[in-house]
Design a protein around this motif. Structure first.
Motif, PDB file in Angstrom:
ATOM      1  N   ALA A  80    -103.454 -22.785  12.330  1.00 50.22           N
ATOM      2  CA  ALA A  80    -101.998 -22.646  12.456  1.00 50.22           C
ATOM      3  C   ALA A  80    -101.387 -23.871  13.142  1.00 50.22           C
ATOM      4  CB  ALA A  80    -101.660 -21.376  13.242  1.00 50.22           C
ATOM      5  N   VAL A  81    -102.029 -24.370  14.182  1.00 47.84           N
ATOM      6  CA  VAL A  81    -101.519 -25.547  14.895  1.00 47.84           C
ATOM      7  C   VAL A  81    -101.542 -26.766  13.967  1.00 47.84           C
ATOM      8  CG1 VAL A  81    -101.969 -27.172  16.787  1.00 47.84           C
ATOM      9  CG2 VAL A  81    -102.115 -24.707  17.199  1.00 47.84           C
ATOM     10  N   MET A  82    -102.658 -26.968  13.282  1.00 46.32           N
ATOM     11  CA  MET A  82    -102.771 -28.134  12.391  1.00 46.32           C
ATOM     12  C   MET A  82    -101.771 -28.037  11.243  1.00 46.32           C
ATOM     13  SD  MET A  82    -106.888 -28.868  12.467  1.00 46.32           S
ATOM     14  CE  MET A  82    -107.312 -27.274  11.815  1.00 46.32           C
ATOM     15  N   SER A  83    -101.573 -26.843  10.723  1.00 45.77           N
ATOM     16  CA  SER A  83    -100.598 -26.642   9.653  1.00 45.77           C
ATOM     17  C   SER A  83     -99.185 -26.953  10.146  1.00 45.77           C
ATOM     18  CB  SER A  83    -100.686 -25.202   9.154  1.00 45.77           C
ATOM     19  OG  SER A  83     -99.714 -24.962   8.180  1.00 45.77           O
ATOM     20  N   TYR A  84     -98.856 -26.502  11.348  1.00 48.30           N
ATOM     21  CA  TYR A  84     -97.541 -26.765  11.941  1.00 48.30           C
ATOM     22  C   TYR A  84     -97.320 -28.276  12.094  1.00 48.30           C
ATOM     23  CZ  TYR A  84     -93.634 -26.429  15.245  1.00 48.30           C
ATOM     24  OH  TYR A  84     -92.424 -26.557  15.867  1.00 48.30           O
ATOM     25  N   LEU A  85     -98.334 -28.971  12.565  1.00 47.89           N
ATOM     26  CA  LEU A  85     -98.214 -30.424  12.735  1.00 47.89           C
ATOM     27  C   LEU A  85     -98.046 -31.118  11.389  1.00 47.89           C
ATOM     28  CD1 LEU A  85    -100.936 -31.003  15.483  1.00 47.89           C
ATOM     29  CD2 LEU A  85     -98.445 -31.030  15.783  1.00 47.89           C
ATOM     30  N   ARG A  90     -93.683 -35.098  12.718  1.00 46.38           N
ATOM     31  CA  ARG A  90     -92.953 -35.808  13.764  1.00 46.38           C
ATOM     32  C   ARG A  90     -93.715 -35.586  15.060  1.00 46.38           C
ATOM     33  NH1 ARG A  90     -90.680 -31.938  16.854  1.00 46.38           N
ATOM     34  NH2 ARG A  90     -90.147 -29.967  15.855  1.00 46.38           N
ATOM     35  N   ARG A  91     -93.420 -36.418  16.054  1.00 40.99           N
ATOM     36  CA  ARG A  91     -94.075 -36.249  17.353  1.00 40.99           C
ATOM     37  C   ARG A  91     -93.642 -34.919  17.939  1.00 40.99           C
ATOM     38  NH1 ARG A  91     -96.709 -40.260  19.741  1.00 40.99           N
ATOM     39  NH2 ARG A  91     -96.172 -39.634  21.853  1.00 40.99           N
ATOM     40  N   ILE A  92     -94.612 -34.133  18.303  1.00 42.05           N
ATOM     41  CA  ILE A  92     -94.354 -32.821  18.875  1.00 42.05           C
ATOM     42  C   ILE A  92     -95.036 -32.786  20.233  1.00 42.05           C
ATOM     43  CG2 ILE A  92     -94.759 -30.343  18.620  1.00 42.05           C
ATOM     44  CD1 ILE A  92     -94.718 -30.846  15.561  1.00 42.05           C
ATOM     45  N   SER A  93     -94.289 -32.411  21.246  1.00 35.98           N
ATOM     46  CA  SER A  93     -94.855 -32.380  22.594  1.00 35.98           C
ATOM     47  C   SER A  93     -95.809 -31.198  22.733  1.00 35.98           C
ATOM     48  CB  SER A  93     -93.743 -32.274  23.636  1.00 35.98           C
ATOM     49  OG  SER A  93     -93.137 -30.992  23.575  1.00 35.98           O
ATOM     50  N   ARG A  94     -96.734 -31.339  23.668  1.00 36.90           N
ATOM     51  CA  ARG A  94     -97.648 -30.237  23.947  1.00 36.90           C
ATOM     52  C   ARG A  94     -96.869 -29.025  24.442  1.00 36.90           C
ATOM     53  NH1 ARG A  94    -102.712 -32.577  27.186  1.00 36.90           N
ATOM     54  NH2 ARG A  94    -103.759 -30.741  26.373  1.00 36.90           N
ATOM     55  N   TYR A 123    -105.248 -36.221  16.667  1.00 37.93           N
ATOM     56  CA  TYR A 123    -104.995 -35.563  15.380  1.00 37.93           C
ATOM     57  C   TYR A 123    -103.539 -35.800  14.964  1.00 37.93           C
ATOM     58  CZ  TYR A 123    -104.738 -32.047  11.734  1.00 37.93           C
ATOM     59  OH  TYR A 123    -104.553 -31.418  10.522  1.00 37.93           O
ATOM     60  N   MET A 124    -102.619 -35.598  15.922  1.00 38.16           N
ATOM     61  CA  MET A 124    -101.206 -35.791  15.616  1.00 38.16           C
ATOM     62  C   MET A 124    -100.908 -37.257  15.305  1.00 38.16           C
ATOM     63  SD  MET A 124     -97.681 -34.703  17.635  1.00 38.16           S
ATOM     64  CE  MET A 124     -98.623 -34.195  19.014  1.00 38.16           C
ATOM     65  N   GLU A 125    -101.481 -38.171  16.069  1.00 29.76           N
ATOM     66  CA  GLU A 125    -101.246 -39.601  15.810  1.00 29.76           C
ATOM     67  C   GLU A 125    -101.753 -39.995  14.420  1.00 29.76           C
ATOM     68  OE1 GLU A 125     -99.295 -41.349  17.507  1.00 29.76           O
ATOM     69  OE2 GLU A 125     -99.237 -40.219  19.378  1.00 29.76           O
ATOM     70  N   LEU A 128     -99.262 -38.783  11.871  1.00 30.71           N
ATOM     71  CA  LEU A 128     -98.030 -39.572  11.896  1.00 30.71           C
ATOM     72  C   LEU A 128     -98.232 -40.971  11.333  1.00 30.71           C
ATOM     73  CD1 LEU A 128     -96.517 -38.419  15.298  1.00 30.71           C
ATOM     74  CD2 LEU A 128     -95.907 -37.676  12.991  1.00 30.71           C
ATOM     75  N   LEU A 129     -99.381 -41.556  11.594  1.00 33.11           N
ATOM     76  CA  LEU A 129     -99.657 -42.880  11.019  1.00 33.11           C
ATOM     77  C   LEU A 129     -99.820 -42.787   9.501  1.00 33.11           C
ATOM     78  CD1 LEU A 129    -101.967 -44.470  13.724  1.00 33.11           C
ATOM     79  CD2 LEU A 129     -99.635 -45.154  13.118  1.00 33.11           C
TER      80      LEU A 129
END
Length: 179
Positions: A80-85, A90-94, A123-125, A128-129
């Protein structure tokens, strides 16, 4: 294949009938491409995946079977977290993630690391890249607009991340890879 019970999931397994090892070689090629991370690797991996699935559908080489497996709660959370990202790109804060999923930020980070092998931040970076690469090659917008869209406020930080990954600036990437 999902089951009615959210703690159970169906999956297809493939029992090997012959010993050719062709599919293992294709899997090794996929991993090599993903590790090398060269420009265009996504398309190459997609081709290998078609080859892999085509080989697995060969009933003389593999016998498919449906199996039910129990899903761990943390696995569903990581998914769920990976899907949301992936959906938000976009950059999402913890803090935003903890408010969205109602879990401690350290726990979320541990769960994502467990299932991806990389930290939540990395993972988020990476996502985004990849999005920045896509935008550089498909849209005629400035690097600053791309940074803004992805939520980067510090230009130096973004350029440093991009350079670390590609050994070139975003504009050099657009010129070289976008040909």
């Amino acid at each position: 294949v999902k089951k009615e019970n959210e703690n159970l999931k169906g999956c297809i397994t493939f029992e090997k009938q012959d010993c050719s090892g062709k599919q293992e070689a294709v899997i090794a090629d996929i991993l090599d491409e993903m590790y090398a991370h060269e420009p265009g690797y996504e398309t190459v991996v997609q081709g290998y995946l078609y080859r892999l699935l085509s080989g697995l559908c060969n009933e003389t080489a593999y016998h498919p079977a449906l199996q039910t497996v129990r899903i761990r709660k943390d696995s569903r959370l990581a998914e769920a977290v990976m899907s949301y990202l992936r959906e938000n790109r976009r950059r999402i804060s913890r803090k935003e993630l903890t408010e969205r999923f109602h879990y401690n930020e350290d726990y979320l980070s541990r769960v994502v690391r467990k299932y991806t092998g990389v930290s939540l931040k990395n993972y988020m970076e990476d996502l985004l890249l990849e999005e920045a690469e896509h935008l550089l090659l498909t849209e005629e917008i400035s690097v600053n607009d791309i940074m803004e869209r992805l939520g980067y406020e510090n230009e130096t930080f973004f350029y440093r991340l991009f350079y670390k990954r590609h050994r070139m600036t975003p504009m050099e990437y657009r010129k070289k890879v976008g040909k």
